[in-house]
Design a protein around this motif. Structure first.
Motif, PDB file in Angstrom:
ATOM      1  N   GLY A 241       0.783  -1.233   0.000  1.00  0.00           N
ATOM      2  CA  GLY A 241       0.000   0.000   0.000  1.00  0.00           C
ATOM      3  C   GLY A 241       0.810   1.275   0.000  1.00  0.00           C
ATOM      4  O   GLY A 241       0.264   2.367   0.064  1.00  0.00           O
ATOM      5  N   PRO A 243       2.929   4.126  -1.616  1.00  0.00           N
ATOM      6  CA  PRO A 243       3.130   4.634  -2.979  1.00  0.00           C
ATOM      7  C   PRO A 243       4.599   4.940  -3.269  1.00  0.00           C
ATOM      8  O   PRO A 243       5.362   5.257  -2.372  1.00  0.00           O
ATOM      9  CB  PRO A 243       2.321   5.927  -2.983  1.00  0.00           C
ATOM     10  CG  PRO A 243       2.328   6.392  -1.565  1.00  0.00           C
ATOM     11  CD  PRO A 243       2.362   5.146  -0.723  1.00  0.00           C
ATOM     12  N   PHE A 245       7.338   7.269  -5.639  1.00  0.00           N
ATOM     13  CA  PHE A 245       7.470   8.475  -6.444  1.00  0.00           C
ATOM     14  C   PHE A 245       8.729   8.340  -7.294  1.00  0.00           C
ATOM     15  O   PHE A 245       9.522   7.423  -7.104  1.00  0.00           O
ATOM     16  CB  PHE A 245       7.534   9.712  -5.536  1.00  0.00           C
ATOM     17  CG  PHE A 245       6.208  10.055  -4.891  1.00  0.00           C
ATOM     18  CD1 PHE A 245       5.323  10.915  -5.523  1.00  0.00           C
ATOM     19  CD2 PHE A 245       5.836   9.500  -3.679  1.00  0.00           C
ATOM     20  CE1 PHE A 245       4.099  11.223  -4.942  1.00  0.00           C
ATOM     21  CE2 PHE A 245       4.611   9.809  -3.094  1.00  0.00           C
ATOM     22  CZ  PHE A 245       3.741  10.677  -3.734  1.00  0.00           C
ATOM     23  N   ASN A 252       6.582  17.617  -5.167  1.00  0.00           N
ATOM     24  CA  ASN A 252       5.734  18.017  -4.047  1.00  0.00           C
ATOM     25  C   ASN A 252       4.867  19.232  -4.360  1.00  0.00           C
ATOM     26  O   ASN A 252       4.197  19.763  -3.469  1.00  0.00           O
ATOM     27  CB  ASN A 252       6.585  18.281  -2.802  1.00  0.00           C
ATOM     28  CG  ASN A 252       7.195  16.992  -2.273  1.00  0.00           C
ATOM     29  OD1 ASN A 252       6.640  15.910  -2.480  1.00  0.00           O
ATOM     30  ND2 ASN A 252       8.332  17.093  -1.625  1.00  0.00           N
ATOM     31  N   SER A 258      -0.082  10.948  -5.574  1.00  0.00           N
ATOM     32  CA  SER A 258       0.203   9.542  -5.813  1.00  0.00           C
ATOM     33  C   SER A 258      -1.126   8.970  -6.318  1.00  0.00           C
ATOM     34  O   SER A 258      -2.197   9.492  -5.982  1.00  0.00           O
ATOM     35  CB  SER A 258       0.607   8.828  -4.516  1.00  0.00           C
ATOM     36  OG  SER A 258      -0.516   8.683  -3.656  1.00  0.00           O
ATOM     37  N   ASN A 260      -2.437   6.358  -5.345  1.00  0.00           N
ATOM     38  CA  ASN A 260      -3.132   5.931  -4.125  1.00  0.00           C
ATOM     39  C   ASN A 260      -3.962   7.059  -3.526  1.00  0.00           C
ATOM     40  O   ASN A 260      -5.080   6.842  -3.080  1.00  0.00           O
ATOM     41  CB  ASN A 260      -2.109   5.486  -3.072  1.00  0.00           C
ATOM     42  CG  ASN A 260      -1.912   3.992  -3.051  1.00  0.00           C
ATOM     43  OD1 ASN A 260      -2.450   3.279  -3.897  1.00  0.00           O
ATOM     44  ND2 ASN A 260      -1.149   3.517  -2.094  1.00  0.00           N
ATOM     45  N   GLU A 261      -3.401   8.266  -3.503  1.00  0.00           N
ATOM     46  CA  GLU A 261      -4.155   9.372  -2.915  1.00  0.00           C
ATOM     47  C   GLU A 261      -5.356   9.727  -3.789  1.00  0.00           C
ATOM     48  O   GLU A 261      -6.477   9.859  -3.292  1.00  0.00           O
ATOM     49  CB  GLU A 261      -3.279  10.619  -2.707  1.00  0.00           C
ATOM     50  CG  GLU A 261      -4.083  11.706  -1.985  1.00  0.00           C
ATOM     51  CD  GLU A 261      -3.375  13.050  -1.849  1.00  0.00           C
ATOM     52  OE1 GLU A 261      -2.201  13.169  -2.224  1.00  0.00           O
ATOM     53  OE2 GLU A 261      -4.039  13.989  -1.379  1.00  0.00           O
ATOM     54  N   THR A 264      -7.872   6.865  -3.445  1.00  0.00           N
ATOM     55  CA  THR A 264      -8.457   6.768  -2.104  1.00  0.00           C
ATOM     56  C   THR A 264      -9.453   7.898  -1.875  1.00  0.00           C
ATOM     57  O   THR A 264     -10.557   7.685  -1.353  1.00  0.00           O
ATOM     58  CB  THR A 264      -7.358   6.798  -1.026  1.00  0.00           C
ATOM     59  OG1 THR A 264      -6.482   5.705  -1.251  1.00  0.00           O
ATOM     60  CG2 THR A 264      -7.939   6.677   0.363  1.00  0.00           C
ATOM     61  N   ARG A 265      -9.065   9.104  -2.260  1.00  0.00           N
ATOM     62  CA  ARG A 265     -10.002  10.219  -2.130  1.00  0.00           C
ATOM     63  C   ARG A 265     -11.270   9.955  -2.941  1.00  0.00           C
ATOM     64  O   ARG A 265     -12.376  10.220  -2.502  1.00  0.00           O
ATOM     65  CB  ARG A 265      -9.365  11.522  -2.635  1.00  0.00           C
ATOM     66  CG  ARG A 265      -8.366  12.133  -1.668  1.00  0.00           C
ATOM     67  CD  ARG A 265      -7.790  13.436  -2.205  1.00  0.00           C
ATOM     68  NE  ARG A 265      -6.880  14.031  -1.241  1.00  0.00           N
ATOM     69  CZ  ARG A 265      -7.268  14.827  -0.228  1.00  0.00           C
ATOM     70  NH1 ARG A 265      -8.534  15.160  -0.100  1.00  0.00           N
ATOM     71  NH2 ARG A 265      -6.394  15.298   0.619  1.00  0.00           N
TER      72      ARG A 265
ATOM     73  N   CYS B 222      -1.073   7.174   1.285  1.00  0.00           N
ATOM     74  CA  CYS B 222      -1.439   8.078   0.187  1.00  0.00           C
ATOM     75  C   CYS B 222      -0.394   9.141  -0.122  1.00  0.00           C
ATOM     76  O   CYS B 222      -0.298   9.598  -1.253  1.00  0.00           O
ATOM     77  CB  CYS B 222      -2.801   8.717   0.443  1.00  0.00           C
ATOM     78  SG  CYS B 222      -2.785  10.107   1.583  1.00  0.00           S
ATOM     79  N   GLY B 223       0.375   9.562   0.860  1.00  0.00           N
ATOM     80  CA  GLY B 223       1.400  10.563   0.581  1.00  0.00           C
ATOM     81  C   GLY B 223       0.882  11.989   0.501  1.00  0.00           C
ATOM     82  O   GLY B 223       1.620  12.894   0.117  1.00  0.00           O
ATOM     83  N   ALA B 224      -0.366  12.228   0.869  1.00  0.00           N
ATOM     84  CA  ALA B 224      -0.910  13.588   0.852  1.00  0.00           C
ATOM     85  C   ALA B 224      -0.106  14.490   1.786  1.00  0.00           C
ATOM     86  O   ALA B 224       0.079  15.669   1.523  1.00  0.00           O
ATOM     87  CB  ALA B 224      -2.370  13.580   1.291  1.00  0.00           C
ATOM     88  N   ARG B 226       2.978  14.721   2.488  1.00  0.00           N
ATOM     89  CA  ARG B 226       4.433  14.790   2.339  1.00  0.00           C
ATOM     90  C   ARG B 226       4.969  16.197   2.603  1.00  0.00           C
ATOM     91  O   ARG B 226       4.369  17.200   2.227  1.00  0.00           O
ATOM     92  CB  ARG B 226       4.909  14.216   1.008  1.00  0.00           C
ATOM     93  CG  ARG B 226       4.282  14.674  -0.232  1.00  0.00           C
ATOM     94  CD  ARG B 226       4.604  13.661  -1.357  1.00  0.00           C
ATOM     95  NE  ARG B 226       4.375  14.285  -2.653  1.00  0.00           N
ATOM     96  CZ  ARG B 226       3.174  14.373  -3.198  1.00  0.00           C
ATOM     97  NH1 ARG B 226       2.114  13.901  -2.558  1.00  0.00           N
ATOM     98  NH2 ARG B 226       3.024  14.965  -4.354  1.00  0.00           N
TER      99      ARG B 226
END
Lengths: 484, 280
Positions: A241, A243, A245, A252, A258, A260-261, A264-265, B222-224, B226
C-alpha cells in the motif's frame, strides 16, 4: 482434443455490452454491463471441452474452467457455481479484474485460429447470477476453540477467513481503514468494480461468523507479538500500500498526487460525490498520469470522470510493454485517454505559488532487453520537451507498508520490503505467522492474492490440528513465493 | 464505540472532547495523533492527542472549529458516538532527560504541548512552558499547564491578558539569558512554528515541531502529507509528525496546506446554509 465444431458453425466470441464511451466518461457507473443469458450460453457453447484443458494451467488457482463452462452451457447454474467457487472464492471480482488475456485465455486452444473463449466474462456471468440468488451461508461446524487473526481485508484477507470459518475457527479480521475491502474498496474504482460486489463478499463473511474490526492499525495499536499472545495463528494480508514516487524535481507541488491518494479520495472517501461527502478531490483540466499499469488506467479514467478535459498516460516504454489489462487499455482509448509512449518525465514544473504547471519529459527509444526481459528504454539525447499540465498523478507501483512490522524482528523481509513466505504453505520465518498476497509478492493480481489466502488457510488448519506436528515450522523444501 | 464521554467548551472556537477508546488509550503516547470521522460521509480528521487516561480508557482531543468537519463535530454532544476513531498514529515524542527544556504552544497548539510537558517532566526535565493566543478569550488550559511545567510564561498577541507579545519574544529572551536549554518544542499554526524555528536557529538548540499537513489515511498509504525535511521528502503521518524544525521546508508546508482552500470554503458555506435551513 475434443470434437471440434466445424468452423462455420462456431459462433463468434461474444462482445460484452458496455456503456457508450461518451456517456460513461462522465459517470462512475460500471462500464461493462455483463452478458445477457443468451450471450453467455452462446459463448459457453464455443468451449471445446478439451480433455487436457490448457486454460486451467494458466489460472493461478487452477479454476475448473471447462467444468463450469460445461455446466453453464447445459443450463446447470448451480453446477457452474460449484465448479467455479471450488477454487475461486471471489469470482465476481476476478471475472472483472483478472488479466485473463495473459492467464487463462491466452492458453485457450481456440485462440490459435480464432478468438479464445471469453472465460472472464463467463465467470462474471455465473458469479453475478449466484449473487442475485441471495447469500446463503453454509451450515457451520461447531467452533473448535481456536482463534485466527487476519490482518488486512483485501483479496487475500477476504479469502482466508471464509475458509477458516468453515473449518470451525473463530476468525477476526483487523482492518486499518474504516471500511473493509482493502484495495478493492480504496483502489479499484466503482466503474470497474462496483463496491456492492465487494460488500456482498464482506457480508458473506459476516454470515459465516467472521468478526471484522475496522480502525485497527496493527503495528500501532497492537504488535504482531501481542497478537500471537491472543490468537493461535496470524495471517498477514496487508498488501502493498505504500506509494512510490520518481524522485524528480517538483514532485511536491500542489497538484501532484500519488495514484493511491487520488484513488483513495475518489473511491474510499467518495470524493466524486463532494460536497455531499466531505472529502474533496481536485483534478485540473489537463492531467498526466505517469505509468501504464491498471492503477494508471484507473487514475486516468477517474480523472476524466472527475472533470478533466484532457488526460495523458505518460509511459517510458512502448505500447507492447503496457502492463495493464487489455480491456482497461481498450476502454481508456475509447474514452479518449491519450497515450504518450516512450516518454519519461524528468521534472515537474510549477508556479511561484507552488502549483503544477507542466511536465518536462524526454523521449525514449528501446534498447536491449533488461532484467525484466523487456527492452530497456534509453533516453534520446536532446529530445526534452514540455507539456502543460494542471495535475500529475504518479502511478509507479507500490511497496508493502512497513507499519505492520513494528518490532517484528523475526519476520524476514527481502530488500524490496516484502515478507519472505513459503509458496506452498504461506509460512513466514516467524512462527505462527502466515502471509500471502502483495505483501509477499509485491504488487501482483487479485487472483494470486486470493490463491495465497487459500493456501495459508489450508496450512493454518494443518498446523493447528497437528497434522504435521513432526515437521519443523519452516519447511525444509520451502520455496519463497515471488510474483507470478 | 467511540462515545463522547465529555464535551467542554474551552474558547469560542475551541472544544474539548473526551472519547471512550480504551485500547488506544493503553498505547497512546505524547506526540502521537488520532484520526476521527464524525459521520459516515465525513472526512478523516487528524488530531494530535491532547491527553490520554489508561485507567479511564479515554483519549482527549481539542478541536478548533474552522471548517465544515470540525463544526459538524461541534454539533455532537456527550453520549453521541463518532463514526470512527483510529490510533495511535505517528511516532511518539522522544522523551529523555535533556536538562532544561522549553515548550511553546500557540493557540490550539497548547493542547498537544500539555502531555509532552508532563512526560518530559516525569523524565526529570526542568520544563519551561510558553503559551500564547491571539487574544485572552482564545487562551485555554493555563491552569493545567501550570501543573506540568516548572515555569510558565503566558502572553497574548493583543495584550488583552498578561503580557503583550508573540510567543517568540519570551522564547528569544530565554535563549539570550544564557540559560542552558537542552531542547525546544514548538507546536501551533505552521506560520508560528516557522518563526519559532527561525528564532531558535541562531542559538543552535534543537527545535522539534509537529507538522499538521493534510492527511487522508494517516498510515503512509497516500502521501498527501508529504513534507520536505533536510531536503528529503517525508510523510508526516508515519515519519513524523514531529521533525527537526530547522530542517523543515516551511514554504512547501504552508503552500500544501492551501490545496483545498476553495473546496473547504464551498463545503463550509453549503453546511452553514443547511444549518440555517434546519433552524428555520
Amino acid at each position: 482434443m475434443a470434437n471440434e465444431t466445424p468452423k462455420a458453425k462456431r459462433p463468434a466470441r461474444q462482445e460484452m455490452p458496455s456503456q457508450e464511451p461518451q456517456e460513461r466518461a462522465h459517470n462512475f457507473y460500471e462500464v461493462a454491463l455483463g452478458y445477457r443469458q443468451e450471450m453467455a450460453l452462446l459463448e459457453a457453447s464455443r468451449c471445446l471441452q478439451c480433455k487436457k484443458p490448457q486454460c486451467t494451467t494458466g489460472c493461478p488457482v487452477s479454476v475448473r474452467i471447462p467444468e463450469f463452462i460445461k455446466a453453464l452451457s447445459e443450463g446447470n447454474m448451480w453446477g457452474a457455481v460449484e465448479a467455479l467457487k471450488d477454487k475461486n472464492s471471489l469470482p465476481a471480482i476476478c471475472g472483472r479484474v483478472c488479466p485473463q488475456e495473459t492467464q487463462c485465455e491466452i492458453q485457450c486452444v481456440l485462440g490459435k485460429k480464432d478468438k479464445p473463449v471469453a472465460i472472464g466474462r463467463l465467470e462474471r456471468f455465473v458469479a453475478d447470477w449466484v449473487r442475485a440468488q441471495g447469500i446463503r451461508a453454509p451450515t457451520l461446524p461447531a467452533k473448535n476453540g481456536k482463534r485466527v487473526a487476519i490482518i488486512g481485508s483485501g483479496p487475500a484477507g477476504l479469502t482466508a477467513p471464509g475458509d477458516l470459518a468453515k473449518m470451525g475457527y473463530a476468525v477476526e479480521i483487523l482492518e486499518a481503514l474504516h471500511t473493509p475491502g482493502g484495495v478493492l474498496m480504496y483502489g479499484i474504482p466503482e466503474f470497474r468494480l462496483p463496491k456492492d460486489i465487494v460488500q456482498a463478499e464482506i457480508d458473506y463473511l459476516k454470515k459465516l461468523g467472521v468478526v471484522i474490526r475496522t480502525n485497527v492499525v496493527v503495528g500501532k495499536l497492537y504488535t504482531l507479538e501481542e497478537l500471537l499472545a491472543d490468537y493461535d495463528a496470524v495471517f498477514l494480508g496487508t498488501g502493498a500500500g505504500l506509494p512510490m514516487f520518481l524522485s524528480i524535481p517538483g514532485e511536491n507541488y500542489n497538484g501532484v498526487y500519488s495514484a493511491n491518494e487520488l484513488l483513495t479520495r475518489t473511491n474510499l472517501m467518495k470524493g466524486y460525490l463532494f460536497p455531499k461527502w466531505d472529502t474533496p478531490v481536485k483534478v485540473g483540466k489537463r492531467v498526466a498520469v505517469v505509468g501504464a499499469g491498471n492503477v494508471a488506467m484507473d487514475s486516468a479514467r477517474s480523472s476524466l470522470r472527475l472533470g478533466a478535459q484532457e488526460v495523458h498516460i505518460v509511459y517510458r516504454r512502448s505500447a507492447a510493454e503496457v502492463p495493464a489489462r487489455a480491456e482497461e487499455v481498450h476502454h481508456a482509448e475509447e474514452e479518449g485517454i491519450i497515450f504518450d509512449f516512450l516518454t519519461n518525465p524528468v521534472e515537474i514544473l510549477g508556479s511561484q505559488e507552488g502549483w503544477v504547471t507542466g511536465l518536462r519529459c524526454i523521449k525514449m527509444e528501446l534498447g536491449e532487453p533488461d532484467a525484466s526481459g523487456r527492452r530497456r528504454p534509453i533516453p534520446i539525447q536532446g529530445s526534452e520537451f514540455e507539456m502543460p499540465m494542471d495535475t500529475v498523478v504518479m502511478a509507479l507501483g507500490t511497496q508493502p507498508n512497513p507499519l505492520v512490522f513494528t518490532n517484528a524482528t523475526q519476520l524476514e523481509r527481502t530488500r524490496h520490503g516484502t515478507v519472505v513466505a513459503d509458496e506452498k504453505t504461506g509460512r513466514t520465518k516467524m512462527e505462527r505467522v502466515w502471509a500471502g498476497g502483495d505483501i509477499v509478492t509485491g504488487a501482483a493480481t487479485v487472483i494470486s492474492a486470493m490463491g495465497a489466502g487459500r493456501v495459508a488457510a489450508t496450512d493454518i488448519n494443518a498446523f493447528l490440528t497437528n497434522q504435521d506436528a513432526a515437521k519443523s515450522w519452516w519447511p525444509e523444501d520451502a520455496v519463497p513465493a515471488t510474483a507470478s | 464505540m467511540y462515545r463522547i464521554l465529555k464535551k467542554q467548551i474551552l474558547t469560542p472556537v475551541t472544544k474539548l472532547y473526551v472519547i471512550e477508546a480504551p485500547e488506544i488509550a493503553r498505547k497512546a503516547k505524547a506526540g502521537q495523533f488520532v484520526i476521527l470521522r464524525v459521520v459516515e460521509e465525513g472526512e478523516r480528521i487528524p488530531l494530535t492527542i491532547a491527553d490520554y487516561d489508561v485507567r479511564a480508557g479515554t483519549i482527549t482531543v481539542v478541536v478548533q472549529e474552522i471548517g465544515k468537519s470540525t463544526k459538524h463535530l461541534g454539533q455532537l454532544n456527550e453520549g453521541d458516538s463518532l463514526a470512527s476513531f483510529t490510533g495511535p498514529l505517528g511516532h511518539p515524542t522522544e522523551i529523555e532527560n535533556y536538562g532544561t527544556v522549553i515548550l511553546v504552544g500557540g493557540g490550539l497548539g497548547i493542547a498537544p504541548i500539555y502531555p509532552i510537558c508532563r512526560s518530559l517532566r516525569e523524565a526529570g526535565n526542568h520544563v519551561i512552558g510558553i503559551i500564547g493566543a491571539r487574544t485572552k478569550e482564545l487562551l485555554f488550559w493555563e491552569d493545567e499547564m501550570r501543573t506540568v511545567t516548572d515555569e510558565l510564561i503566558v502572553c497574548t498577541d493583543d495584550g488583552s491578558y498578561v503580557r503583550k507579545a508573540l510567543v517568540t519574544v519570551p522564547l528569544k529572551e530565554l535563549l539570550e539569558s544564557g540559560r542552558k536549554i537542552g531542547r525546544i518544542w514548538g507546536i501551533g499554526p505552521a506560520i508560528m512554528m516557522k518563526f519559532i524555528a527561525l528564532t531558535t536557529q541562531p542559538f543552535g538548540v534543537t527545535t522539534i515541531v509537529s507538522l499538521n499537513s493534510i492527511m487522508v489515511d494517516g498510515t503512509g498509504m497516500c502521501g498527501a502529507c508529504r513534507v520536505s525535511v533536510g531536503g528529503k521528502t517525508r510523510f508526516a503521518c508515519v515519519d513524523g509528525p514531529e521533525f527537526d524544525g530547522h530542517q523543515v521546508d516551511w514554504s512547501l508546508l504552508l503552500s500544501r496546506q492551501r490545496i483545498y482552500l476553495d473546496q473547504e470554503k464551498q463545503a463550509l458555506e453549503a453546511y452553514q446554509a443547511q444549518l440555517a435551513e434546519s433552524k428555520n
